[in-house]
Design a protein around this motif. Structure first.
Motif, PDB file in Angstrom:
ATOM      1  N   UNK A  41     -34.605  19.593  63.817  1.00 24.64           N
ATOM      2  CA  UNK A  41     -33.789  19.108  64.942  1.00 24.64           C
ATOM      3  C   UNK A  41     -32.587  18.321  64.436  1.00 24.64           C
ATOM      4  N   UNK A  42     -32.814  17.508  63.427  1.00 24.52           N
ATOM      5  CA  UNK A  42     -31.717  16.703  62.882  1.00 24.52           C
ATOM      6  C   UNK A  42     -30.645  17.590  62.237  1.00 24.52           C
ATOM      7  N   UNK A  43     -31.147  18.615  61.535  1.00 23.37           N
ATOM      8  CA  UNK A  43     -30.194  19.536  60.907  1.00 23.37           C
ATOM      9  C   UNK A  43     -29.364  20.241  61.973  1.00 23.37           C
ATOM     10  N   UNK A  44     -30.032  20.711  63.016  1.00 23.41           N
ATOM     11  CA  UNK A  44     -29.305  21.370  64.114  1.00 23.41           C
ATOM     12  C   UNK A  44     -28.332  20.389  64.767  1.00 23.41           C
ATOM     13  N   UNK A  45     -28.809  19.153  64.961  1.00 19.52           N
ATOM     14  CA  UNK A  45     -27.950  18.147  65.595  1.00 19.52           C
ATOM     15  C   UNK A  45     -26.693  17.876  64.765  1.00 19.52           C
ATOM     16  N   UNK A  47     -25.358  19.862  62.367  1.00 16.74           N
ATOM     17  CA  UNK A  47     -24.528  21.035  62.087  1.00 16.74           C
ATOM     18  C   UNK A  47     -23.997  21.711  63.349  1.00 16.74           C
ATOM     19  N   UNK A  48     -24.581  21.422  64.482  1.00 19.92           N
ATOM     20  CA  UNK A  48     -24.151  22.096  65.709  1.00 19.92           C
ATOM     21  C   UNK A  48     -23.617  21.097  66.735  1.00 19.92           C
ATOM     22  N   UNK A  49     -24.468  20.176  67.131  1.00 23.40           N
ATOM     23  CA  UNK A  49     -24.094  19.278  68.226  1.00 23.40           C
ATOM     24  C   UNK A  49     -23.071  18.245  67.766  1.00 23.40           C
ATOM     25  N   UNK A  50     -23.352  17.547  66.649  1.00 22.98           N
ATOM     26  CA  UNK A  50     -22.452  16.483  66.187  1.00 22.98           C
ATOM     27  C   UNK A  50     -21.419  16.969  65.175  1.00 22.98           C
ATOM     28  N   UNK A  51     -21.367  18.262  64.936  1.00 22.74           N
ATOM     29  CA  UNK A  51     -20.452  18.772  63.910  1.00 22.74           C
ATOM     30  C   UNK A  51     -18.988  18.386  64.151  1.00 22.74           C
ATOM     31  N   UNK A  52     -18.448  18.604  65.387  1.00 18.43           N
ATOM     32  CA  UNK A  52     -17.032  18.229  65.584  1.00 18.43           C
ATOM     33  C   UNK A  52     -16.763  16.755  65.318  1.00 18.43           C
ATOM     34  N   UNK A  53     -17.684  15.894  65.789  1.00 20.66           N
ATOM     35  CA  UNK A  53     -17.473  14.463  65.585  1.00 20.66           C
ATOM     36  C   UNK A  53     -17.539  14.104  64.111  1.00 20.66           C
ATOM     37  N   UNK A  54     -18.575  14.606  63.446  1.00 24.99           N
ATOM     38  CA  UNK A  54     -18.754  14.263  62.040  1.00 24.99           C
ATOM     39  C   UNK A  54     -17.627  14.849  61.179  1.00 24.99           C
ATOM     40  N   UNK A  55     -17.210  16.054  61.534  1.00 21.46           N
ATOM     41  CA  UNK A  55     -16.112  16.653  60.770  1.00 21.46           C
ATOM     42  C   UNK A  55     -14.832  15.849  60.990  1.00 21.46           C
ATOM     43  N   UNK A  56     -14.622  15.402  62.227  1.00 24.44           N
ATOM     44  CA  UNK A  56     -13.448  14.568  62.504  1.00 24.44           C
ATOM     45  C   UNK A  56     -13.493  13.268  61.732  1.00 24.44           C
ATOM     46  N   UNK A  57     -14.697  12.675  61.667  1.00 28.91           N
ATOM     47  CA  UNK A  57     -14.825  11.434  60.912  1.00 28.91           C
ATOM     48  C   UNK A  57     -14.583  11.667  59.423  1.00 28.91           C
ATOM     49  N   UNK A  58     -15.075  12.787  58.929  1.00 30.95           N
ATOM     50  CA  UNK A  58     -14.826  13.093  57.525  1.00 30.95           C
ATOM     51  C   UNK A  58     -13.360  13.352  57.250  1.00 30.95           C
ATOM     52  N   UNK A  59     -12.754  14.119  58.153  1.00 31.54           N
ATOM     53  CA  UNK A  59     -11.327  14.395  57.981  1.00 31.54           C
ATOM     54  C   UNK A  59     -10.503  13.128  58.058  1.00 31.54           C
ATOM     55  N   UNK A  60     -10.930  12.219  58.939  1.00 30.44           N
ATOM     56  CA  UNK A  60     -10.177  10.968  59.076  1.00 30.44           C
ATOM     57  C   UNK A  60     -10.183  10.176  57.782  1.00 30.44           C
ATOM     58  N   UNK A  61     -11.174  10.404  56.949  1.00 26.02           N
ATOM     59  CA  UNK A  61     -11.259   9.686  55.689  1.00 26.02           C
ATOM     60  C   UNK A  61     -10.638  10.449  54.523  1.00 26.02           C
ATOM     61  N   UNK A  62     -10.328  11.708  54.759  1.00 28.22           N
ATOM     62  CA  UNK A  62      -9.753  12.502  53.674  1.00 28.22           C
ATOM     63  C   UNK A  62      -8.478  13.233  54.077  1.00 28.22           C
ATOM     64  N   UNK A  63      -8.413  13.748  55.316  1.00 28.41           N
ATOM     65  CA  UNK A  63      -7.248  14.473  55.789  1.00 28.41           C
ATOM     66  C   UNK A  63      -6.288  13.509  56.462  1.00 28.41           C
ATOM     67  N   UNK A  64      -5.018  13.684  56.209  1.00 31.39           N
ATOM     68  CA  UNK A  64      -3.996  12.844  56.820  1.00 31.39           C
ATOM     69  C   UNK A  64      -2.866  13.738  57.342  1.00 31.39           C
ATOM     70  N   UNK A  65      -2.231  13.252  58.399  1.00 29.88           N
ATOM     71  CA  UNK A  65      -0.997  13.880  58.863  1.00 29.88           C
ATOM     72  C   UNK A  65       0.143  12.962  58.455  1.00 29.88           C
ATOM     73  N   UNK A  66       0.866  13.368  57.438  1.00 34.68           N
ATOM     74  CA  UNK A  66       1.944  12.551  56.894  1.00 34.68           C
ATOM     75  C   UNK A  66       3.272  12.890  57.577  1.00 34.68           C
ATOM     76  N   UNK A  67       4.092  11.858  57.721  1.00 39.29           N
ATOM     77  CA  UNK A  67       5.432  12.069  58.257  1.00 39.29           C
ATOM     78  C   UNK A  67       6.389  12.409  57.121  1.00 39.29           C
TER      79      UNK A  67
END
Length: 583
Positions: A41-45, A47-67
């Protein structure tokens, strides 16, 4: 009787490797299955349910939109010489929460920044709850790199652009300035900010936890630089005009001054100088007076330089001609409780002599015989009391009294330049009507690619007569003799104006003015010089402003390769076509 130990009951132990009972086995299997289920259940949660949020949080720490910064458009003179350019710089900033509190590291940072350690610690303490604080704005790349080479945690660089003005104080008021964020604040930088300002771009990048660039991933929007602006100014003439104006202000201990040089054929402003000025590249200790573009923004009573323009109304009326004689005796007159005076009693004067002697009595007697609106209407046709429409921020319209019923004293005062106000630019534009066969040219601060717009303001034959009359005012025996330019015929008029003071006019504060045209045979330049409150023994327009005109216009004519037109004998001219009659 003692019991026999052998008679005690010994508990039975299960034999080794005997399987657990059914209940215990089921319990253990159930616990394992529940654990696996929860893990699934945790794996599904994740990789499926919380994936957008977690990916956004990861991107926020590594991906940047530079001017991607976009540089501001360049401002050049009419010949393409740069007057304002944008140069790449680096702004240093720090995250106070990441910067170590180690004294040695902070001391190294302070030394690299050229500041005191205590001041740096004080600032860091004020921003300790925040994640951003500027260390230094607008540093040269080399200076910024010395700080970044320390590789201190939390210290970063941001690429930007800084405005640089190669001409310095010479054209400061005209160009204006930008602020630290490259936004136009004054002058043409403010007027044309939407055109000059570029559009920043954006890119997506991958950075590490310290904000260092790892990979450039995607270009989201390209940066678009601002548009370039080409001014009507000729940088050579601008330098020369500023130099001569500054020298005159210094020599006479004046409060300041302004100078405008216009092309007599197009209305383009070739030079516009002001004193005092300032260095836009280093604004420390700036004099607030130097920020004002006096030539456009400030107005003053012009005095006797208005006499040729008032005389245009008289000549157009048909009641006066160039040879008309006016009796100015006894050198003073009383009108509406006011006394008007000449320098002395000049007796009978024709129109040329009235301008040459700058007779207030002669001009007053002329205009009092005209319709009461003749002179004010002529001034309006010449653009006075109206906006020059250059687009410059804060340009002045000047003042011209409303067309109500004029008193005789008001009408007389207008004829010799009192009771009204103009800017230096307005006055130069009005004089283009005399230089351009009666067509007044609107001033332009930008280089024109199309024929200029003009407004009929003076009858062409009258403009011709005025030009020749004014030429007689710049002869060796006149007050305007210091405006003469060797090798060239010059027409002009001096003006000496009392400055206003509490309760009336000052007895010892003046403005010295000269307005002139050259060369007379084929006018190319109209120039107005105004010196504010010259001190010392000289304050007349012919002694203070006229020499500046002579030096500036003489050099300008030679730089523009205008052939000399001075002749030993006068040239006969056909007044119908206003062209020289060939011998």
């Amino acid at each position: 009787m003692r019991a026999d130990p052998r008679d005690a009951v010994t508990p039975r132990r299960p034999p080794p490797n005997q399987p657990l009972g059914g209940g215990r086995y089921a319990l253990m299997v159930g616990l394992v299955l529940i654990g696996l289920g929860l893990l699934a259940v945790r794996i599904v949660n994740l990789h499926v349910i919380d994936r957008p949020f977690l990916q956004g949080q990861g991107d926020a720490r590594t991906l940047r939109t530079d001017t991607i910064p976009a540089h501001r458009g360049m401002i050049t003179d009419r010949n393409g010489e740069p007057l304002a350019i944008s140069t790449p710089v680096v702004s240093l900033w720090v995250n106070p929460q990441e910067l170590p509190e180690d004294t040695i590291q902070r001391l190294m940072l302070a030394q690299a920044l050229g500041t005191d350690l205590d001041q740096l610690n004080e600032r860091l303490a004020r921003f300790s709850e925040r994640e951003f604080m500027y260390l230094r704005r607008m540093q040269t790349p080399d200076d910024a790199q010395r700080v970044l080479d320390l590789r201190l945690p939390g210290v970063y660089g941001q690429n930007e652009y800084r405005r640089y003005y190669p001409a310095g104080e010479v054209a400061a008021q005209l160009l204006g300035v930008t602020n630290v964020d490259d936004q136009g604040q004054e002058g043409l930088e403010l007027a044309y900010h939407p055109y000059l300002a570029g559009t920043p771009g954006q890119r997506r990048v991958l950075k590490d936890r310290r904000g260092r660039l790892v990979r450039d991933l995607q270009l989201l929007r390209e940066a678009r630089p601002g548009g370039d602006l080409t001014l009507s100014i000729d940088q050579r003439l601008q330098y020369m005009a500023y130099r001569e104006l500054k020298a005159a202000v210094t020599e006479h201990g004046a409060d300041g001054g302004s100078l405008v040089m216009m092309d007599a054929r197009t209305g383009e402003v070739l030079a516009m100088a002001n004193q005092p000025s300032y260095n836009p590249n280093n604004r420390a200790g700036i004099d607030p007076r130097g920020l004002r573009n006096q030539a456009i923004v400030d107005v003053f009573e012009p005095g006797s330089v208005m006499k040729p323009l008032a005389m245009a109304a008289a000549l157009e009326s048909g009641e006066y001609s160039r040879d008309t004689v006016i009796d100015t005796s006894p050198g003073w007159m009383r009108i509406d409780r006011f006394t008007i005076r000449d320098f002395r009693n000049y007796g009978e004067l024709d129109l040329a002599e009235i301008l040459e002697k700058s007779s207030n009595i002669g001009m007053s007697r002329i205009v009092l015989e005209l319709d009461e609106t003749a002179v004010p209407d002529k001034y309006r046709q010449l653009g006075l009391g109206q906006s020059p429409e250059t687009g410059y921020p804060g340009e002045s319209t000047g003042t011209l009294p409303a067309p109500t019923r004029w008193s005789r004293s008001q009408r007389a005062a207008l004829s010799y330049g009192y009771g009204m106000s103009v800017s230096t630019l307005q006055l130069a534009s009005a004089y283009t009507a005399i230089a351009n066969r009666g067509q007044r040219l609107s001033p332009s601060l930008l280089k024109l690619d199309e024929p200029p717009t003009s407004t009929p303001a003076i009858d062409p034959a009258v403009a011709y007569d005025l030009l020749r009359i004014m030429e007689e005012s710049v002869q060796p025996t006149t007050g305007g003799r210091r405006a003469a330019v060797p090798g060239y015929r010059v027409a002009g008029k001096t003006g000496t104006v009392r400055k206003t003071a509490a309760g009336g006019y000052s007895e010892d504060a003046y403005r010295s003015v000269f307005a002139g045209i050259a060369p007379v045979s084929d006018p190319r330049i109209v120039t107005v010089v105004m010196i504010d409150h010259p001190r010392g023994g000289e304050y007349y327009g012919g002694a203070v402003a006229a020499p500046v005109f002579s030096r500036v216009v003489g050099n300008a004519l030679r730089l523009l390769d205008v052939p000399p037109d001075q002749r030993s004998e006068p040239v006969e001219v056909d007044r119908q076509n206003l062209e020289p009659i060939p011998p």
